[in-house]
Design a protein around this motif. Sequence first.
Motif, PDB file in Angstrom:
ATOM      1  N   LEU A  32       4.568   4.619 -13.404  1.00 30.51           N
ATOM      2  CA  LEU A  32       4.891   3.807 -12.237  1.00 30.51           C
ATOM      3  C   LEU A  32       4.615   4.573 -10.949  1.00 30.51           C
ATOM      4  O   LEU A  32       4.043   4.030  -9.986  1.00 30.51           O
ATOM      5  CB  LEU A  32       6.348   3.364 -12.285  1.00 30.51           C
ATOM      6  N   ALA A  36       1.851   3.672  -7.910  1.00 30.36           N
ATOM      7  CA  ALA A  36       2.197   3.565  -6.490  1.00 30.36           C
ATOM      8  C   ALA A  36       1.402   4.568  -5.660  1.00 30.36           C
ATOM      9  O   ALA A  36       0.864   4.234  -4.602  1.00 30.36           O
ATOM     10  CB  ALA A  36       3.699   3.777  -6.307  1.00 30.36           C
ATOM     11  N   ARG A  39      -2.365   3.648  -5.126  1.00 28.02           N
ATOM     12  CA  ARG A  39      -2.627   2.581  -4.161  1.00 28.02           C
ATOM     13  C   ARG A  39      -2.625   3.102  -2.725  1.00 28.02           C
ATOM     14  O   ARG A  39      -3.375   2.634  -1.883  1.00 28.02           O
ATOM     15  CB  ARG A  39      -1.588   1.466  -4.311  1.00 28.02           C
ATOM     16  N   VAL A  48       3.984   1.417  -1.080  1.00 30.12           N
ATOM     17  CA  VAL A  48       4.187   0.562  -2.242  1.00 30.12           C
ATOM     18  C   VAL A  48       5.523   0.888  -2.891  1.00 30.12           C
ATOM     19  O   VAL A  48       5.918   2.057  -2.965  1.00 30.12           O
ATOM     20  CB  VAL A  48       3.076   0.763  -3.301  1.00 30.12           C
ATOM     21  N   VAL A  50       7.092  -0.150  -6.681  1.00 29.11           N
ATOM     22  CA  VAL A  50       6.946  -0.825  -7.967  1.00 29.11           C
ATOM     23  C   VAL A  50       8.300  -0.783  -8.651  1.00 29.11           C
ATOM     24  O   VAL A  50       8.924   0.271  -8.749  1.00 29.11           O
ATOM     25  CB  VAL A  50       5.885  -0.144  -8.852  1.00 29.11           C
ATOM     26  N   THR A 324       2.836  -9.086  -1.882  1.00 27.34           N
ATOM     27  CA  THR A 324       3.939  -8.877  -2.816  1.00 27.34           C
ATOM     28  C   THR A 324       3.711  -9.666  -4.099  1.00 27.34           C
ATOM     29  O   THR A 324       2.957 -10.636  -4.123  1.00 27.34           O
ATOM     30  CB  THR A 324       5.260  -9.321  -2.164  1.00 27.34           C
ATOM     31  N   VAL A 338       6.325  -5.917  -7.293  1.00 28.69           N
ATOM     32  CA  VAL A 338       5.468  -5.004  -6.538  1.00 28.69           C
ATOM     33  C   VAL A 338       5.521  -5.435  -5.081  1.00 28.69           C
ATOM     34  O   VAL A 338       5.171  -6.568  -4.749  1.00 28.69           O
ATOM     35  CB  VAL A 338       4.010  -5.013  -7.029  1.00 28.69           C
ATOM     36  N   THR A 340       4.347  -4.320  -1.123  1.00 24.08           N
ATOM     37  CA  THR A 340       3.501  -3.448  -0.320  1.00 24.08           C
ATOM     38  C   THR A 340       3.574  -3.870   1.146  1.00 24.08           C
ATOM     39  O   THR A 340       3.866  -5.022   1.454  1.00 24.08           O
ATOM     40  CB  THR A 340       2.024  -3.496  -0.758  1.00 24.08           C
ATOM     41  N   ALA A 346      -1.844  -6.625  -4.397  1.00 24.58           N
ATOM     42  CA  ALA A 346      -1.437  -5.725  -5.474  1.00 24.58           C
ATOM     43  C   ALA A 346      -1.020  -6.530  -6.699  1.00 24.58           C
ATOM     44  O   ALA A 346      -0.304  -6.035  -7.569  1.00 24.58           O
ATOM     45  CB  ALA A 346      -0.289  -4.824  -5.019  1.00 24.58           C
ATOM     46  N   ILE A 349      -1.438  -5.011 -10.259  1.00 25.44           N
ATOM     47  CA  ILE A 349      -0.423  -4.109 -10.800  1.00 25.44           C
ATOM     48  C   ILE A 349       0.645  -4.914 -11.537  1.00 25.44           C
ATOM     49  O   ILE A 349       1.020  -4.588 -12.670  1.00 25.44           O
ATOM     50  CB  ILE A 349       0.230  -3.268  -9.684  1.00 25.44           C
ATOM     51  N   GLY A 350       1.127  -5.963 -10.894  1.00 29.70           N
ATOM     52  CA  GLY A 350       2.163  -6.773 -11.516  1.00 29.70           C
ATOM     53  C   GLY A 350       1.716  -7.392 -12.819  1.00 29.70           C
ATOM     54  O   GLY A 350       2.419  -7.312 -13.842  1.00 29.70           O
TER      55      GLY A 350
END
Length: 363
Positions: A32, A36, A39, A48, A50, A324, A338, A340, A346, A349-350
């Motif tokens: 994790l 972050a 990014r 970020v 997470v 988000t 997530v 940002t 992002a 990522i999720g």
Amino acid sequence: MSRIASAALAALVLQSAWAPGVAAQLPSDSVLHALARERVESGRSAGVVVAVLDADGSRRFAGFNHHTHGEGSFDEHTLFEIGSITKAFTGALLAEMASRGDLALDDPVEALLPGGVTVPSDGERRITLEDLATHTSGLPRIPSNMRPASFLNPYVDYSVEQLYEFLGSHELRRGVGEAYEYSNLGFGLLGHALALRAGASYEDLLRERILGPLGMDDTGITLSDDGRARLAPGHNARGDTVPNWDLPTLAGAGALRSTAADMLRFLAAHLRGDDGIGARIVTATQARRAAGSANMDIGLGWHILRRPDRTLVWHNGGTGGYRTFAGFDAGRGIAVVVLTNSAVSADDIGFHLLDPSMSLTAP
């Protein structure tokens, strides 16, 4: 760390995290943090956070911020604009009010508005609350009479009077309930109508029915002095600091600010779904209409993505300086947030954390 090295590190850590036998688990803290950090150091985000909710109920957070270059500099208490994830709260509010009998999903929205305000219709087929909550009302994404003084804060000067004027003069381009068409206007109207029915502001109603019962003390529209100090400054895609957004009339479409800790509380309530507030809002995640593709449906605000081996419930958000993501897999009892403070998505990522077969995007 160079962008290439940072991306390579994240990729290697992720590859080991999803080894056979542990694929049902969310990644380790080191993964994790690597996500972050990458990014930020790749230049895609100023900062970020997470956050993950594991199947055993544990909650973990990883933050990185380019101002201090320190893991944890952004944390679960840092505030972000969550943009259109607000729509999931508006959907939950609709589900909660319907569960109490305050209204019905098939009520025409016009019935909740002041006398004399008219809403476009499709012959005898009137726009209902469910039509608004599923983006199938036929209303456009934004009203045509929205002419902001500044696109840096485009909704701030759009008034209730302008909203009513638009509704009274607009002719639908498609039939009510005919097809999915994402509409900030529709959800803004829904939040406005729910607040009128309750005789309260949208923010006060949400705090009474959803935020308060869930202990989400850091979520809202109005910022305290402490909240303003914890609000991450938004950045555009070039990295320039930009103003925050305000949506006084269309608040239900995207006005909320929140933290990773509060967002996990919101998702956890949907995963429990069997006690108090959770039982009243979980119906918002039930598929009700098709959402523009063969494997996507929509509930009351929430999008529902059917994957080969799992179903993901999700929403994302974006304002001038924030992107988000919030989503969960009820089948495995896990959730991901997530947040940002940059206008670069992002979502990957999720989705990747919820389903590792969905790839991360390259810098």
